[in-house]
Design a protein around this motif. Structure first.
Motif, PDB file in Angstrom:
ATOM      1  N   ASP A 132      20.957  -9.774  -8.097  1.00  0.00           N
ATOM      2  CA  ASP A 132      19.698 -10.176  -8.734  1.00  0.00           C
ATOM      3  C   ASP A 132      18.643  -9.125  -8.400  1.00  0.00           C
ATOM      4  OD1 ASP A 132      17.191 -11.332  -9.378  1.00  0.00           O
ATOM      5  OD2 ASP A 132      18.063 -13.336  -9.224  1.00  0.00           O
ATOM      6  N   LYS A 133      18.371  -8.254  -9.358  1.00  0.00           N
ATOM      7  CA  LYS A 133      17.494  -7.108  -9.100  1.00  0.00           C
ATOM      8  C   LYS A 133      16.101  -7.527  -8.658  1.00  0.00           C
ATOM      9  CE  LYS A 133      20.020  -4.311 -12.485  1.00  0.00           C
ATOM     10  NZ  LYS A 133      20.987  -5.393 -12.816  1.00  0.00           N
ATOM     11  N   SER A 134      15.582  -8.623  -9.201  1.00  0.00           N
ATOM     12  CA  SER A 134      14.235  -9.040  -8.812  1.00  0.00           C
ATOM     13  C   SER A 134      14.201  -9.482  -7.355  1.00  0.00           C
ATOM     14  CB  SER A 134      13.742 -10.176  -9.724  1.00  0.00           C
ATOM     15  OG  SER A 134      14.530 -11.339  -9.570  1.00  0.00           O
ATOM     16  N   LEU A 135      15.241 -10.182  -6.902  1.00  0.00           N
ATOM     17  CA  LEU A 135      15.296 -10.588  -5.500  1.00  0.00           C
ATOM     18  C   LEU A 135      15.502  -9.380  -4.589  1.00  0.00           C
ATOM     19  CD1 LEU A 135      17.472 -13.838  -5.669  1.00  0.00           C
ATOM     20  CD2 LEU A 135      14.975 -13.624  -5.675  1.00  0.00           C
ATOM     21  N   ALA A 136      16.357  -8.449  -5.035  1.00  0.00           N
ATOM     22  CA  ALA A 136      16.588  -7.238  -4.240  1.00  0.00           C
ATOM     23  C   ALA A 136      15.295  -6.448  -4.086  1.00  0.00           C
ATOM     24  CB  ALA A 136      17.663  -6.382  -4.890  1.00  0.00           C
ATOM     25  N   TYR A 137      14.521  -6.340  -5.160  1.00  0.00           N
ATOM     26  CA  TYR A 137      13.242  -5.629  -5.083  1.00  0.00           C
ATOM     27  C   TYR A 137      12.282  -6.325  -4.117  1.00  0.00           C
ATOM     28  CZ  TYR A 137      14.256  -2.731  -9.233  1.00  0.00           C
ATOM     29  OH  TYR A 137      14.782  -1.828 -10.121  1.00  0.00           O
ATOM     30  N   THR A 138      12.250  -7.653  -4.166  1.00  0.00           N
ATOM     31  CA  THR A 138      11.331  -8.398  -3.319  1.00  0.00           C
ATOM     32  C   THR A 138      11.655  -8.188  -1.843  1.00  0.00           C
ATOM     33  OG1 THR A 138      10.982 -10.081  -5.025  1.00  0.00           O
ATOM     34  CG2 THR A 138      10.467 -10.697  -2.758  1.00  0.00           C
ATOM     35  N   VAL A 139      12.935  -8.305  -1.491  1.00  0.00           N
ATOM     36  CA  VAL A 139      13.341  -8.139  -0.095  1.00  0.00           C
ATOM     37  C   VAL A 139      13.157  -6.696   0.357  1.00  0.00           C
ATOM     38  CG1 VAL A 139      15.295  -8.282   1.510  1.00  0.00           C
ATOM     39  CG2 VAL A 139      14.924 -10.092  -0.180  1.00  0.00           C
ATOM     40  N   ALA A 140      13.568  -5.758  -0.484  1.00  0.00           N
ATOM     41  CA  ALA A 140      13.414  -4.345  -0.128  1.00  0.00           C
ATOM     42  C   ALA A 140      11.938  -3.985   0.022  1.00  0.00           C
ATOM     43  CB  ALA A 140      14.074  -3.460  -1.180  1.00  0.00           C
ATOM     44  N   GLY A 141      11.104  -4.497  -0.883  1.00  0.00           N
ATOM     45  CA  GLY A 141       9.675  -4.227  -0.795  1.00  0.00           C
ATOM     46  C   GLY A 141       9.072  -4.754   0.493  1.00  0.00           C
ATOM     47  N   ASP A 142       9.509  -5.952   0.909  1.00  0.00           N
ATOM     48  CA  ASP A 142       9.026  -6.521   2.165  1.00  0.00           C
ATOM     49  C   ASP A 142       9.458  -5.685   3.366  1.00  0.00           C
ATOM     50  OD1 ASP A 142       7.762  -8.576   0.874  1.00  0.00           O
ATOM     51  OD2 ASP A 142       9.324 -10.068   1.258  1.00  0.00           O
ATOM     52  N   ALA A 143      10.547  -4.917   3.194  1.00  0.00           N
ATOM     53  CA  ALA A 143      11.030  -4.055   4.281  1.00  0.00           C
ATOM     54  C   ALA A 143      10.379  -2.674   4.250  1.00  0.00           C
ATOM     55  CB  ALA A 143      12.552  -3.913   4.193  1.00  0.00           C
ATOM     56  N   GLY A 144       9.414  -2.498   3.345  1.00  0.00           N
ATOM     57  CA  GLY A 144       8.680  -1.236   3.283  1.00  0.00           C
ATOM     58  C   GLY A 144       9.303  -0.175   2.390  1.00  0.00           C
ATOM     59  N   ILE A 145      10.257  -0.577   1.554  1.00  0.00           N
ATOM     60  CA  ILE A 145      10.939   0.363   0.656  1.00  0.00           C
ATOM     61  C   ILE A 145      10.258   0.306  -0.709  1.00  0.00           C
ATOM     62  CG2 ILE A 145      13.129   0.860  -0.505  1.00  0.00           C
ATOM     63  CD1 ILE A 145      14.370  -0.649   2.067  1.00  0.00           C
ATOM     64  N   ALA A 146       9.990   1.460  -1.286  1.00  0.00           N
ATOM     65  CA  ALA A 146       9.306   1.517  -2.580  1.00  0.00           C
ATOM     66  C   ALA A 146      10.208   0.977  -3.691  1.00  0.00           C
ATOM     67  CB  ALA A 146       8.900   2.953  -2.888  1.00  0.00           C
ATOM     68  N   THR A 147       9.633   0.169  -4.579  1.00  0.00           N
ATOM     69  CA  THR A 147      10.340  -0.375  -5.735  1.00  0.00           C
ATOM     70  C   THR A 147       9.463  -0.210  -6.970  1.00  0.00           C
ATOM     71  OG1 THR A 147       9.446  -2.623  -5.595  1.00  0.00           O
ATOM     72  CG2 THR A 147      11.384  -2.128  -4.228  1.00  0.00           C
ATOM     73  N   PRO A 148      10.042  -0.301  -8.162  1.00  0.00           N
ATOM     74  CA  PRO A 148       9.195  -0.277  -9.363  1.00  0.00           C
ATOM     75  C   PRO A 148       8.329  -1.534  -9.441  1.00  0.00           C
ATOM     76  CG  PRO A 148      11.531   0.108  -9.892  1.00  0.00           C
ATOM     77  CD  PRO A 148      11.480  -0.387  -8.479  1.00  0.00           C
ATOM     78  N   ASN A 149       7.211  -1.438 -10.132  1.00  0.00           N
ATOM     79  CA  ASN A 149       6.473  -2.648 -10.489  1.00  0.00           C
ATOM     80  C   ASN A 149       7.322  -3.435 -11.476  1.00  0.00           C
ATOM     81  OD1 ASN A 149       4.171  -1.990  -8.953  1.00  0.00           O
ATOM     82  ND2 ASN A 149       3.409  -0.683 -10.601  1.00  0.00           N
ATOM     83  N   PHE A 150       7.405  -4.758 -11.298  1.00  0.00           N
ATOM     84  CA  PHE A 150       8.312  -5.520 -12.162  1.00  0.00           C
ATOM     85  C   PHE A 150       7.775  -6.915 -12.429  1.00  0.00           C
ATOM     86  CE2 PHE A 150       9.503  -6.745  -7.902  1.00  0.00           C
ATOM     87  CZ  PHE A 150       9.893  -8.071  -7.999  1.00  0.00           C
ATOM     88  N   TRP A 151       8.327  -7.525 -13.494  1.00  0.00           N
ATOM     89  CA  TRP A 151       8.042  -8.901 -13.880  1.00  0.00           C
ATOM     90  C   TRP A 151       9.368  -9.563 -14.227  1.00  0.00           C
ATOM     91  CZ3 TRP A 151       5.767  -4.473 -15.362  1.00  0.00           C
ATOM     92  CH2 TRP A 151       4.404  -4.307 -15.111  1.00  0.00           C
ATOM     93  N   THR A 152       9.442 -10.866 -14.066  1.00  0.00           N
ATOM     94  CA  THR A 152      10.637 -11.595 -14.472  1.00  0.00           C
ATOM     95  C   THR A 152      10.279 -12.616 -15.548  1.00  0.00           C
ATOM     96  OG1 THR A 152      10.355 -13.185 -12.669  1.00  0.00           O
ATOM     97  CG2 THR A 152      11.834 -11.319 -12.281  1.00  0.00           C
ATOM     98  N   VAL A 153      11.226 -12.838 -16.437  1.00  0.00           N
ATOM     99  CA  VAL A 153      11.074 -13.811 -17.511  1.00  0.00           C
ATOM    100  C   VAL A 153      12.289 -14.724 -17.453  1.00  0.00           C
ATOM    101  CG1 VAL A 153      10.803 -14.169 -19.985  1.00  0.00           C
ATOM    102  CG2 VAL A 153       9.855 -12.107 -18.923  1.00  0.00           C
ATOM    103  N   THR A 154      12.082 -16.032 -17.279  1.00  0.00           N
ATOM    104  CA  THR A 154      13.191 -16.974 -17.189  1.00  0.00           C
ATOM    105  C   THR A 154      13.100 -18.030 -18.283  1.00  0.00           C
ATOM    106  OG1 THR A 154      11.959 -18.339 -15.616  1.00  0.00           O
ATOM    107  CG2 THR A 154      13.423 -16.671 -14.702  1.00  0.00           C
ATOM    108  N   GLY A 155      14.271 -18.596 -18.614  1.00  0.00           N
ATOM    109  CA  GLY A 155      14.313 -19.644 -19.632  1.00  0.00           C
ATOM    110  C   GLY A 155      13.684 -19.189 -20.929  1.00  0.00           C
ATOM    111  N   GLU A 156      12.846 -20.041 -21.497  1.00  0.00           N
ATOM    112  CA  GLU A 156      12.149 -19.705 -22.740  1.00  0.00           C
ATOM    113  C   GLU A 156      10.762 -19.124 -22.473  1.00  0.00           C
ATOM    114  OE1 GLU A 156      13.607 -19.753 -25.713  1.00  0.00           O
ATOM    115  OE2 GLU A 156      15.369 -20.290 -24.529  1.00  0.00           O
ATOM    116  N   GLN A 157      10.511 -18.815 -21.220  1.00  0.00           N
ATOM    117  CA  GLN A 157       9.218 -18.250 -20.820  1.00  0.00           C
ATOM    118  C   GLN A 157       8.963 -16.940 -21.560  1.00  0.00           C
ATOM    119  OE1 GLN A 157       9.308 -17.194 -16.712  1.00  0.00           O
ATOM    120  NE2 GLN A 157       7.138 -16.669 -16.569  1.00  0.00           N
ATOM    121  N   GLY A 158       7.721 -16.698 -21.892  1.00  0.00           N
ATOM    122  CA  GLY A 158       7.349 -15.445 -22.533  1.00  0.00           C
ATOM    123  C   GLY A 158       6.498 -14.603 -21.592  1.00  0.00           C
TER     124      GLY A 158
END
Length: 344
Positions: A132-158
């Protein structure tokens, strides 16, 4: 010394099943017959488990038998259906050569934990986290590793297309090998790209494009003895990096060439390696993983994604990077087996 009985599980139901078959075929070629007694279990596209002679393009056409991993740890092996009765084959270890959904997401790892059989690769938690790339980014970011800016869209969410800075990449959050990935240049293209990604996953990741070289790092083992292969760089001829969707698959990607060792400075190569190890540790990886990163013009290293069971085909990046570091695939397999037996 008796040979180790190794179950090699391949195929599967994800969009990467054909890659898994190729990876298993390459691994089969490099399994030392003096050390290992392999049992090949292919999973069909419909999800049926079959004990077969080996991986290959026509593996389902041979004399296969229905077989499953027993979730009972007192069995520690395969249950093979034969004329209405089940025979048991005990296994010392399982190599889950599966990519994507049900292979790298913790599903097969959970079954193997129940079975009590040691297995190669990351555990349940790390597998689920990395896919799950969004979770990986969140954990890596908390560890001080640079990640892209990102957004997630779930279900019918826009998502409001005007809130994004273009270009962006739209991709399934839990898939690999660039299936369902689109590069979006403007707001008018966003809805179609999200629809394409939703064909592969109900959770969609939107991330700002990172300008820089795509580089990768193959990692083997567990702390404190991590082994790192040579860094590679993806040289693109056009578009963005795609793999395993080629018109001539055995030649590799249609629009890229991996350069191993990467043609970057020694300082950048060292930074890539250290960042990859930091990602591997932060996400709890063990056994093996390929950490993909971006190297920007100002020397920053940014996480792209982590593959917890990377491709092992004849043209895959992980075995190439290890071979360039002096570790051929047969030795990689030996080390993975030894590590799995030691840990579990």
């Amino acid at each position: 010394m008796p040979r180790l009985k190794v179950g090699v599980v391949f195929g599967g139901v994800s969009e990467e099943r054909h890659i898994s078959v190729k990876s298993a075929l390459e691994i089969a070629k490099h399994l030392d017959p003096m050390k290992y007694e392999p049992y090949f279990v292919g999973i069909t596209q419909s999800g049926a488990w079959m004990l077969c002679d080996g991986p290959g393009p026509e593996w389902e056409a041979g004399g296969c038998q229905p077989a499953v991993l027993a979730p009972d740890s007192s069995v520690r092996g395969l249950l093979v259906l034969d004329e209405g009765k089940y025979d048991t084959i005990e296994l010392d270890l399982v190599l889950p050569v599966l990519h994507g959904r049900f292979g790298e997401d913790g599903a097969i790892q959970g079954l193997l934990e129940l079975s009590g059989i040691p297995y190669v690769g990351c555990d349940i938690q790390s597998s689920a986290l990395c896919l799950d790339k969004s979770l990986a980014y969140t954990v890596a970011g908390d560890a001080g590793i640079a990640t892209p800016n990102f957004w997630t869209v779930t279900g019918e969410q826009g998502i409001d297309p005007d809130q994004l800075s273009y270009p962006v990449f739209v991709k399934p959050a839990r898939s690999g090998s660039s299936f369902g990935v689109s590069k979006v240049a403007g707001a008018d293209e966003l809805a179609d790209a999200v629809a394409v990604a939703r064909e592969y996953d109900s959770k969609v990741l939107i991330e700002e494009a990172v300008v820089g070289h795509e580089v990768g790092c193959a990692i083997l083992g567990a702390d404190p003895d991590l082994v790192v292969g040579e860094v590679d760089r993806i040289a693109l001829s056009h578009g963005f990096f795609r793999i395993h969707q080629e018109t001539a698959p055995e030649m590799g990607s249609d629009n890229s060439t991996p350069i191993v060792p990467a043609d970057i400075s020694a300082a950048s190569r060292s930074l890539v390696r250290e960042t990859a190890k930091a990602v591997y540790r932060a996400l709890g990886c063990s056994g093996l993983a390929r950490v993909d990163l971006f190297l920007t013009a100002d020397g920053q290293v940014v996480l792209n994604e982590v593959n917890t069971f990377p491709g092992m085909t004849s043209y895959s990046r992980y075995p190439r990077m290890m071979a360039a570091a002096g570790i051929p695939l047969a030795e990689v397999i030996d080390r993975l087996v030894a590590s799995a037996l030691e840990v579990r």
